[in-house]
Design a protein around this motif. Structure first.
Motif, PDB file in Angstrom:
ATOM      1  N   GLN A  21      37.801   7.183  15.066  1.00 39.76           N
ATOM      2  CA  GLN A  21      36.697   6.823  15.959  1.00 39.76           C
ATOM      3  C   GLN A  21      35.359   6.881  15.235  1.00 39.76           C
ATOM      4  OE1 GLN A  21      36.965   5.487  19.062  1.00 39.76           O
ATOM      5  NE2 GLN A  21      34.822   5.036  18.667  1.00 39.76           N
ATOM      6  N   ARG A  24      35.101   3.751  13.385  1.00 41.61           N
ATOM      7  CA  ARG A  24      34.792   2.637  14.308  1.00 41.61           C
ATOM      8  C   ARG A  24      33.306   2.633  14.645  1.00 41.61           C
ATOM      9  NH1 ARG A  24      38.109  -0.314  17.500  1.00 41.61           N
ATOM     10  NH2 ARG A  24      36.758  -0.164  19.319  1.00 41.61           N
ATOM     11  N   GLN A  95      42.700  -3.993  13.286  1.00 46.22           N
ATOM     12  CA  GLN A  95      41.368  -3.507  13.658  1.00 46.22           C
ATOM     13  C   GLN A  95      41.030  -2.244  12.880  1.00 46.22           C
ATOM     14  OE1 GLN A  95      42.250  -3.223  17.826  1.00 46.22           O
ATOM     15  NE2 GLN A  95      42.615  -1.039  17.697  1.00 46.22           N
ATOM     16  N   ASN A  96      39.818  -1.820  13.029  1.00 41.01           N
ATOM     17  CA  ASN A  96      39.354  -0.569  12.430  1.00 41.01           C
ATOM     18  C   ASN A  96      39.446  -0.555  10.904  1.00 41.01           C
ATOM     19  OD1 ASN A  96      38.973   0.292  15.060  1.00 41.01           O
ATOM     20  ND2 ASN A  96      40.990   1.240  15.162  1.00 41.01           N
TER      21      ASN A  96
END
Length: 158
Positions: A21, A24, A95-96
């Protein structure tokens, strides 16, 4: 490609959700997203990451030096109906993909992408998609990704 000396690769676990996170949040901030929106999305995204990692609908990879994560990437496994563009129902959304500033320029994003794409092939995935930042676009184009005809509508909360 092999990793540069001193770097190791490992799969992400639920315990890594906060690290993913944080990557991100950094990624979206660096891409110019509104900081208030990044902050507002962080806690719900972290909850989603924990559940997706625990349930297997998201797989992540991390590259670290010692105990410090310098790069990461992941894939959300999606089950959608077959179509003329892909007969298999399993699809992958990458993603990420993020490399910390101190790790850039070493091919780490390309290395992570190679491993994720190999896993996609192993699972029989025929269609892989992602959204690219301006900085990441050349890497994805070199891997064969092409722009599509996707359209988007953002609905306001009611």
């Amino acid at each position: 490609m092999t990793l540069p000396p001193g770097l190791t690769l490992r799969p992400a676990t639920v315990a890594d959700a906060e690290t993913i996170q944080a990557q991100r949040d950094a990624m979206f901030t660096e891409m110019g997203s509104d900081v208030a929106r990044v902050r507002a999305s962080s806690a719900p995204s972290l909850a989603w990451l924990r559940a997706a990692l625990a349930g297997g609908s998201y797989s992540g990879l991390l590259i670290e030096t010692g105990a410090q994560v310098v790069a990461g990437a992941g894939v959300s496994w999606q089950v959608l109906p077959p179509s003329p563009s892909t007969i298999t129902p399993l699809r992958a959304y990458i993603q990420n993909v993020y490399v910390a500033p101190e790790g850039r320029g070493q091919g780490l994003a390309r290395y992570l992408m190679g491993i994720l794409l190999a896993e996609c092939r192993t699972r029989g995935v025929e269609q892989v998609s992602l959204h690219a930042s301006d900085a990441g676009r050349p890497t994805y184009e070199r891997l064969g990704f092409l722009p599509t005809n996707e359209m988007r509508l953002t609905l306001e909360p009611s």
